[in-house]
Design a protein around this motif. Structure first.
Motif, PDB file in Angstrom:
ATOM      1  N   ALA A  75       0.909  -1.514  -0.026  1.00 19.14           N
ATOM      2  CA  ALA A  75       0.026  -0.015  -0.202  1.00 19.14           C
ATOM      3  C   ALA A  75       0.909   1.295   0.067  1.00 19.14           C
ATOM      4  O   ALA A  75       0.613   2.048  -0.733  1.00 19.14           O
ATOM      5  CB  ALA A  75      -0.900   0.106   1.196  1.00 19.14           C
ATOM      6  N   TYR A 116      -4.844   5.102   5.876  1.00 17.93           N
ATOM      7  CA  TYR A 116      -5.052   3.618   5.204  1.00 17.93           C
ATOM      8  C   TYR A 116      -5.065   2.850   6.434  1.00 17.93           C
ATOM      9  O   TYR A 116      -5.764   1.822   6.589  1.00 17.93           O
ATOM     10  CB  TYR A 116      -3.856   3.261   4.191  1.00 17.93           C
ATOM     11  N   ARG A 127      -8.243   2.620   8.364  1.00 18.00           N
ATOM     12  CA  ARG A 127      -9.243   1.822   7.642  1.00 18.00           C
ATOM     13  C   ARG A 127      -9.302   0.368   7.968  1.00 18.00           C
ATOM     14  O   ARG A 127     -10.318  -0.450   7.891  1.00 18.00           O
ATOM     15  CB  ARG A 127      -9.211   1.966   6.194  1.00 18.00           C
ATOM     16  N   GLN A 128      -8.064  -0.021   8.432  1.00 15.38           N
ATOM     17  CA  GLN A 128      -7.630  -1.650   8.604  1.00 15.38           C
ATOM     18  C   GLN A 128      -8.616  -2.102   9.889  1.00 15.38           C
ATOM     19  O   GLN A 128      -8.753  -3.256   9.681  1.00 15.38           O
ATOM     20  CB  GLN A 128      -6.352  -1.884   8.595  1.00 15.38           C
TER      21      GLN A 128
END
Length: 371
Positions: A213, A233, A236-237
């Motif tokens: 990513a 990012y 969001r995990q």
């Protein structure tokens, strides 16, 4: 013209076959190769059983164990259970046939065989959960490890620049919680050194996902947007242990101008050829990645003259139990001072190898210098 059409037809057929093999390797293995393998193993067990009855002094009772191990390595759980049942049945027949010997010895041998079967069945079940069979699981892990290492390779730089990186995992594991991603576009070099929570294999899966990513983000957006995008990012995990520290370096390979952004990471060290000394860059440190939304990540700018260098590293290089963080930084800078007379080559590896924490923690270092 007809020959050209035949060539195109063959190419189309080959392409379709390659696409099918790439998209359905497990299906082909399961439908064709696995039943054949199970049948061959059962046949081998039966032949070995007959031979053990004919030549009991030549073939020991343990001759059936390799079949149990091979079945566990090559077959899915359903077929493995069938082969194991055949092996155990044949082993029982052999044990009962050899009543002239010590029956207790054969009972113990049956227990050992059963233990081997249970172990191999556990391995096969674990692979089945991953959707891989046979040795594909190990192949996949090796491929993932190689991809993680490839993403950390430094690009070719102009002659007046040099760079090296080193990543060592805890206890010599193949996977590390520390990783490096790089990008070189239009005369600009970007490096992100990331330390994922955890260490070794436990952090390896998160490192692999994040390296892919972050590698996609690097070089594809403005410099000051990289760390906020990486933070978003990670959020969001929604991982239980989803935080990470990172340092992002941007270097203009034409002018030597650089920009450093930090997310809870140890400060960057800079070597000044003018003074001949290493010193820590005084910078405002941003928060760790994956904890808070909408936070800012201040950046520090400067200029690398000829002979100057930047040293990026993870906490495994400087941290150790029962020692202050400042002591670890002083020790690292002392090692760098002693090596400077020999140049910057090999310094990144030396920083990791000589870390006081040793192999108990992941260690990574990146050095960029201007000749």
């Amino acid at each position: 013209m007809e020959v050209h059409s035949e060539v195109l037809a063959r190419r189309r057929l080959t392409t379709r076959l390659q696409r099918y093999l790439r998209s359905h390797p497990t299906a082909i293995w399961t439908r064709a190769v696995q039943p054949t393998t199970a049948a061959l193993l059962c046949g081998g067990v039966l032949v070995t059983t007959v031979a053990m009855g004919a030549w009991p002094d030549v073939l020991p009772f343990s001759s059936l164990i390799p079949f149990a191990v091979l079945a566990g390595l090559l077959l899915r759980p359903g077929l493995l259970a069938v082969v194991d049942a055949v092996i155990m049945a044949c082993a029982t027949v052999v044990a009962l046939a050899r009543t002239d010997g010590d029956l207790l010895v054969y009972l113990n041998a049956l227990v050992v065989l059963a233990v081997v079967m249970v172990i191999m069945f556990t391995v096969a079940t674990s692979r089945a959960r991953l959707g891989v069979q046979g040795t594909l699981g190990e192949t996949m892990l090796v491929d993932l490890r190689d991809r993680l290492r490839t993403q950390g390779e430094l690009p070719d730089l102009p002659r007046e620049w040099g760079a090296e990186q080193c990543v060592l995992s805890a206890y010599g594991d193949s996977f590390s919680g520390d990783f490096v991603v790089t990008s070189k576009t239009d005369g600009y070099l970007e490096i992100a050194l990331v330390d994922v929570s955890g260490k070794g294999v436990a952090a390896g899966t998160r490192s692999l996902l994040l390296s892919g990513a972050f590698g996609g983000l690097l070089g594809s957006m403005p410099v000051d947007r990289f760390l906020p995008a990486a933070n978003a990012y990670l959020l969001r995990q929604q991982w239980d242990e989803g935080f990470a520290t990172a340092v992002h370096a941007f270097v203009d390979l034409e002018t030597g101008a650089f920009s450093i952004g930090s997310a809870g990471h140890p400060p960057v060290a800079r070597f000044s050829a003018g003074s001949g000394r290493w010193q820590m860059l005084e910078a405002v440190e941003g928060p760790v990645l994956g904890v808070n939304e909408g936070v800012g990540f201040p950046r520090t700018t400067g200029l690398l003259q000829r002979g100057d260098a930047l040293l990026l590293y993870t906490d495994g290089v400087i941290e150790t139990r029962n020692r202050a963080l400042g002591d670890g930084i002083d020790r690292m800078l002392g090692t760098a001072e002693r090596m400077i007379t020999r140049g910057f080559e090999g310094m990144a590896e030396r920083m990791c190898v000589s870390a006081r924490a040793g192999e108990t923690d992941d260690r990574a270092a990146v050095i960029v210098w201007r000749r």
